[in-house]
Design a protein around this motif. Structure first.
Motif, short mmCIF file in Angstrom:
data_model
loop_
_atom_site.label_atom_id
_atom_site.label_comp_id
_atom_site.label_asym_id
_atom_site.label_seq_id
_atom_site.Cartn_x
_atom_site.Cartn_y
_atom_site.Cartn_z
N SER A 30 -20.85 1.98 -0.99
CA SER A 30 -22.01 1.97 -0.10
C SER A 30 -21.73 1.30 1.24
N LEU A 31 -20.52 0.78 1.43
CA LEU A 31 -20.19 0.12 2.69
C LEU A 31 -20.13 1.13 3.84
N ASN A 32 -20.65 0.75 4.99
CA ASN A 32 -20.51 1.55 6.21
C ASN A 32 -19.22 1.10 6.90
N LEU A 33 -18.15 1.82 6.67
CA LEU A 33 -16.83 1.38 7.10
C LEU A 33 -16.66 1.49 8.61
N SER A 34 -16.11 0.42 9.21
CA SER A 34 -15.88 0.42 10.65
C SER A 34 -14.61 1.18 11.02
N SER A 35 -13.66 1.25 10.08
CA SER A 35 -12.40 1.95 10.32
C SER A 35 -12.05 2.79 9.10
N ASP A 36 -11.18 3.75 9.28
CA ASP A 36 -10.65 4.48 8.14
C ASP A 36 -10.02 3.45 7.18
N THR A 37 -10.33 3.59 5.91
CA THR A 37 -9.93 2.56 4.93
C THR A 37 -9.28 3.21 3.72
N PHE A 38 -8.11 2.71 3.39
CA PHE A 38 -7.32 3.23 2.27
C PHE A 38 -7.39 2.21 1.14
N PHE A 39 -8.16 2.53 0.09
CA PHE A 39 -8.35 1.62 -1.04
C PHE A 39 -7.25 1.83 -2.09
N VAL A 40 -6.77 0.73 -2.64
CA VAL A 40 -5.75 0.75 -3.69
C VAL A 40 -6.28 -0.06 -4.87
N TYR A 41 -6.21 0.50 -6.08
CA TYR A 41 -6.79 -0.17 -7.24
C TYR A 41 -6.25 0.44 -8.54
N ASP A 42 -6.68 -0.08 -9.68
CA ASP A 42 -6.29 0.43 -11.00
C ASP A 42 -4.76 0.45 -11.13
N TYR A 43 -4.19 -0.75 -11.17
CA TYR A 43 -2.73 -0.89 -11.17
C TYR A 43 -2.16 -0.69 -12.57
N GLU A 44 -1.94 0.57 -12.92
CA GLU A 44 -1.35 0.89 -14.23
C GLU A 44 0.08 1.40 -14.11
N ASP A 45 0.49 1.73 -12.88
CA ASP A 45 1.84 2.25 -12.66
C ASP A 45 2.16 2.15 -11.17
N ASP A 46 3.31 2.71 -10.78
CA ASP A 46 3.77 2.65 -9.38
C ASP A 46 3.64 3.99 -8.67
N SER A 47 2.67 4.80 -9.06
CA SER A 47 2.63 6.19 -8.62
C SER A 47 2.01 6.41 -7.24
N ALA A 48 1.51 5.39 -6.58
CA ALA A 48 0.76 5.59 -5.35
C ALA A 48 1.62 6.08 -4.19
N ASP A 49 1.04 6.94 -3.35
CA ASP A 49 1.68 7.45 -2.16
C ASP A 49 1.06 6.75 -0.95
N PHE A 50 1.87 5.98 -0.22
CA PHE A 50 1.38 5.22 0.92
C PHE A 50 1.76 5.84 2.26
N SER A 51 2.15 7.10 2.26
CA SER A 51 2.59 7.74 3.50
C SER A 51 1.49 7.80 4.55
N VAL A 52 0.24 7.60 4.15
CA VAL A 52 -0.88 7.63 5.08
C VAL A 52 -0.72 6.61 6.20
N ILE A 53 -0.01 5.51 5.95
CA ILE A 53 0.12 4.47 6.98
C ILE A 53 0.88 4.99 8.20
N TYR A 54 1.68 6.02 8.03
CA TYR A 54 2.45 6.56 9.15
C TYR A 54 1.64 7.53 10.00
N GLU A 55 0.42 7.82 9.59
CA GLU A 55 -0.46 8.69 10.36
C GLU A 55 -1.27 7.91 11.40
N TYR A 56 -1.15 6.58 11.34
CA TYR A 56 -1.90 5.71 12.25
C TYR A 56 -0.93 4.87 13.08
N LYS A 57 -1.37 4.53 14.30
CA LYS A 57 -0.54 3.72 15.17
C LYS A 57 -0.26 2.37 14.53
#
Length: 214
Positions: A30-57
């Motif tokens: 329900s938060l009104n986000l001030s910036s694009d926000t990439f949430f990370v949670y449910d740490y059951e493995d190492d499968s996350a793809d963080f390539s999104v950080i390279y799309e931003y300055k």
């Protein structure tokens, strides 16, 4: 590990938010986000793809609880570093009886995992006032199996991670934290954070996330 990118009003910068144990996006949807926000949670493995950080300055890291350890691991390995790192009620040392989550308390949480005990965990996480009452209306929708898998995975990560190589910009310590002792947090951040801020808050603070993300 689960991730989700939510769009905010500012699409030029990215906030990468590492949540704590037992979470999903429900309490934060329900938060009104001030910036694009990439949430990370449910740490059951190492499968996350963080390539999104390279799309931003540039991007910043905001981490909570054991998400602080997980973000410390992430930043230590990724080539593109964040311009700012902020922590709430956690340390890079993860499960550590002097500088993080008490090991005996952590083991007891794992050994006695049940629906009732997760409710007790959330109560201790929020405190006994209005914060807990509000959280129960938006509490995460996850299974006990996922909680158990997450606890075991985080324990493995805590054992393997060599904390202390990264200096964080700011660490907030809730003086009413019943999950990670404030004294442990102070010891964990000694020499590893440029600024320590003490809050009159429990382990979870809806106001903190509203201030940092809205």
């Amino acid at each position: 590990m689960e991730t989700e990118l939510l769009k905010g009003t500012d699409h030029n910068t990215l906030k990468v938010v590492f949540l704590g144990f037992g979470q999903d996006l429900t309490p934060f949807s329900s938060l009104n986000l001030s910036s694009d926000t990439f949430f990370v949670y449910d740490y059951e493995d190492d499968s996350a793809d963080f390539s999104v950080i390279y799309e931003y300055k540039k991007y910043e890291v905001i981490a909570w609880s054991l998400g602080v350890m997980m973000s410390d691991i992430f930043v230590s390995k990724v080539e593109k570093k964040p311009w700012k790192m902020t922590a709430l009620n956690g340390t890079p040392f993860g499960i550590n009886s002097e500088k993080g989550v008490d090991a005996a308390l952590y083991k007891a949480t794992l050994d006695n995992l049940s629906e009732d005990n997760m409710t007790r965990f959330y109560r201790r996480m929020c405190g006994r006032g209005q914060e807990f009452a509000a959280f129960t209306k938006v509490k995460p929708s996850r299974s006990l199996v996922s909680f158990k898998n997450e606890l075991m995975f985080l324990a493995q990560k805590s054992t393997a991670h060599r904390a202390g190589k990264i200096v964080w910009d700011e660490a907030f310590i809730g003086l009413k934290d019943a999950i990670i002792a404030p004294l442990n947090q102070e010891r964990g951040w000694q020499g590893h954070a440029l600024n320590l801020v003490k809050l009159d808050a429990a382990h979870y603070s809806a106001q903190f996330f509203k201030d940092k993300l809205s």
